[in-house]
Design an enzyme around this catalytic site. Structure first.
Site, PDB file in Angstrom:
ATOM      1  N   ARG A  24      39.552 118.884 -46.416  1.00  0.00           N
ATOM      2  CA  ARG A  24      39.550 117.766 -45.846  1.00  0.00           C
ATOM      3  C   ARG A  24      39.046 117.731 -44.221  1.00  0.00           C
ATOM      4  O   ARG A  24      39.730 118.507 -43.557  1.00  0.00           O
ATOM      5  CB  ARG A  24      40.793 117.231 -45.775  1.00  0.00           C
ATOM      6  CG  ARG A  24      41.032 115.579 -45.405  1.00  0.00           C
ATOM      7  CD  ARG A  24      41.542 115.768 -43.880  1.00  0.00           C
ATOM      8  NE  ARG A  24      41.765 114.522 -43.499  1.00  0.00           N
ATOM      9  CZ  ARG A  24      42.049 114.109 -41.897  1.00  0.00           C
ATOM     10  NH1 ARG A  24      42.128 115.096 -41.071  1.00  0.00           N
ATOM     11  NH2 ARG A  24      42.520 112.853 -41.547  1.00  0.00           N
ATOM     12  N   THR A  38      43.125 109.543 -31.428  1.00  0.00           N
ATOM     13  CA  THR A  38      44.116 110.122 -32.349  1.00  0.00           C
ATOM     14  C   THR A  38      44.647 109.022 -33.254  1.00  0.00           C
ATOM     15  O   THR A  38      44.781 107.828 -32.885  1.00  0.00           O
ATOM     16  CB  THR A  38      44.986 110.458 -31.721  1.00  0.00           C
ATOM     17  OG1 THR A  38      46.302 111.325 -32.403  1.00  0.00           O
ATOM     18  CG2 THR A  38      45.459 109.750 -30.638  1.00  0.00           C
ATOM     19  N   GLY A  39      45.087 109.434 -34.606  1.00  0.00           N
ATOM     20  CA  GLY A  39      45.841 108.791 -35.502  1.00  0.00           C
ATOM     21  C   GLY A  39      45.086 108.885 -36.857  1.00  0.00           C
ATOM     22  O   GLY A  39      44.512 110.140 -36.951  1.00  0.00           O
ATOM     23  N   GLY A  47      42.753 109.834 -39.466  1.00  0.00           N
ATOM     24  CA  GLY A  47      41.365 110.018 -39.363  1.00  0.00           C
ATOM     25  C   GLY A  47      40.453 109.323 -40.258  1.00  0.00           C
ATOM     26  O   GLY A  47      39.344 108.726 -39.995  1.00  0.00           O
ATOM     27  N   THR A  51      47.221 115.731 -33.048  1.00  0.00           N
ATOM     28  CA  THR A  51      45.772 115.820 -32.188  1.00  0.00           C
ATOM     29  C   THR A  51      45.939 115.914 -30.667  1.00  0.00           C
ATOM     30  O   THR A  51      46.971 115.125 -30.076  1.00  0.00           O
ATOM     31  CB  THR A  51      44.870 114.675 -32.560  1.00  0.00           C
ATOM     32  OG1 THR A  51      44.394 115.056 -33.958  1.00  0.00           O
ATOM     33  CG2 THR A  51      43.527 114.679 -31.876  1.00  0.00           C
TER      34      THR A  51
HETATM   35  N1  ASP Z   1      42.948 111.984 -36.237  1.00  0.00           N
HETATM   36  C1  ASP Z   1      43.399 113.382 -36.652  1.00  0.00           C
HETATM   37  C2  ASP Z   1      42.962 113.496 -38.260  1.00  0.00           C
HETATM   38  O1  ASP Z   1      42.962 112.572 -38.803  1.00  0.00           O
HETATM   39  C3  ASP Z   1      44.919 113.252 -36.684  1.00  0.00           C
HETATM   40  C4  ASP Z   1      45.895 112.847 -35.566  1.00  0.00           C
HETATM   41  O2  ASP Z   1      45.102 112.362 -34.564  1.00  0.00           O
HETATM   42  O3  ASP Z   1      46.545 112.762 -35.599  1.00  0.00           O
HETATM   43  O4  ASP Z   1      42.512 114.767 -38.432  1.00  0.00           O
END
Ligand code: ASP
Length: 316
Positions: free
Chosen positions: A210, A233-234, A236, A182
């Site tokens: 998804r 970010t992380g 989701g 992200t």
């Molecule tokens: N937050 C993003 C998602 O879940 C992925 C990410 O930030 O790494 O789609």
């Protein structure tokens, strides 16, 4: 000198220091620096925070190192479904797209949704029809492919198969195959307006359809001049459940917390206690910046009006 600033992230997740070579680290830092510079140049010339965050995110969408645009992670079916969102803190206007497969710059399409549609969020085929109607040329889904991401999908599929065969849950804590990514940017411009933008390929091996936190206002992206602009970010699923971005703004608005206090509380406590891994970048109208994360690392950086640039990947 008028006050303006920009902060960006290039994703959080399983970036282990041990797996990082000096070369790789430099390449990521170069990518972050180019993104910051793109946004900074706009702000320095009196441009808006909306244009700055869009430009900063586009720079990372075009860089195969980051999980957005070229270099987006693969879905379970070896495709790409991308999400993006842009929020204007001055007007509280929002534009977002979800699960788009043929859009070279999802953040550009999100901006078009904001400007050209009474709606806020378009998904899938409808988003792509809206794109065509507004003059965007669709691209091949394979144009986002990279070898690195394909290896990550193969790794994730092999692990999933092994788990199913052995009826076990393997340890995922040491995954070297950065499942996440992200990219995002937040900025305040010389007019005192803030904005946030986020764009993502999502999570490696995600199932068709998804949708993550990124395009959901208040979850992965949020901006309100009265409080802050946030890009998360992380994982989701946890960011959505913890309503991470809006929760930070709400703590500022209703509890009078500072940006740093609110962002730390949400990321290091509420989101983490729910089981979530990741982080945010956040900014307020005064140019205060917070970048807390509870994962192994988070590609991040900021640039201030005087030209100071800081780039970080791991804990200080
Ligand atoms: N937050 C993003 C998602 O879940 C992925 C990410 O930030 O790494 O789609």
């Amino acid at each position: 000198m008028p006050n303006f600033a920009i902060a960006i992230h290039g994703g959080a997740g399983t970036i282990l220091r041990a797996a990082m070579t000096a070369e790789k680290e430099q390449a990521y830092k170069n990518g972050l620096a180019a993104s910051l510079q793109a946004g900074y140049n706009i702000l320095k010339n009196g441009g808006t925070s909306m244009d700055a965050v869009q430009a900063a995110v586009m720079a990372m969408e075009n860089n195969p190192l980051f999980n957005a645009g070229v270099g987006a992670v693969f879905t379970h079916d070896a495709g790409h479904e991308q999400d993006a969102c842009i929020c204007d803190g001055k007007t509280k206007d929002v534009g977002a797209v979800a699960a788009v497969r043929h859009i070279a710059s999802p953040i550009t399409l999100a901006r078009l949704v904001l400007e050209k549609s009474p709606h806020v969020l378009f998904a899938g085929d409808g988003a792509e029809k809206f794109a065509i109607d507004n003059g965007i040329v669709l691209v091949e889904e394979s144009s986002f492919d990279t070898d690195e991401r394909r290896k990550q999908l193969e790794f994730a599929l092999a692990k999933e198969k092994k788990e199913a065969r052995e009826h076990t849950q393997l340890d995922h804590s040491d995954d070297q195959n950065a499942k996440m990514g992200t990219v995002g940017a937040v900025a305040v411009d010389v007019h005192g307006n803030i904005a946030a933008a986020t764009s993502t390929g999502g999570m490696t091996n995600k199932r068709h359809g998804r949708i993550g936190d990124t395009p959901l206002i208040g979850a992965g992206t949020y901006a309100d001049n009265n409080t802050c602009a946030v890009s998360a970010t992380g994982v989701g699923e946890y960011i959505m459940r913890a309503m991470v971005s809006y929760d930070i703004a709400a703590l500022m608005e209703y509890k009078n917390m500072s940006l740093t206090e609110a962002a730390e509380l949400v990321v290091m406590k509420k989101f983490k206690e729910l089981g979530g891994s990741g982080g945010v970048i956040a900014i307020d109208r005064n140019g205060n910046i917070a970048m807390p994360f509870n994962s192994a690392g988070m590609y991040r950086g900021f640039m201030l009006a005087d030209g100071t640039m800081k780039l970080r990947i791991f804990e200080e």
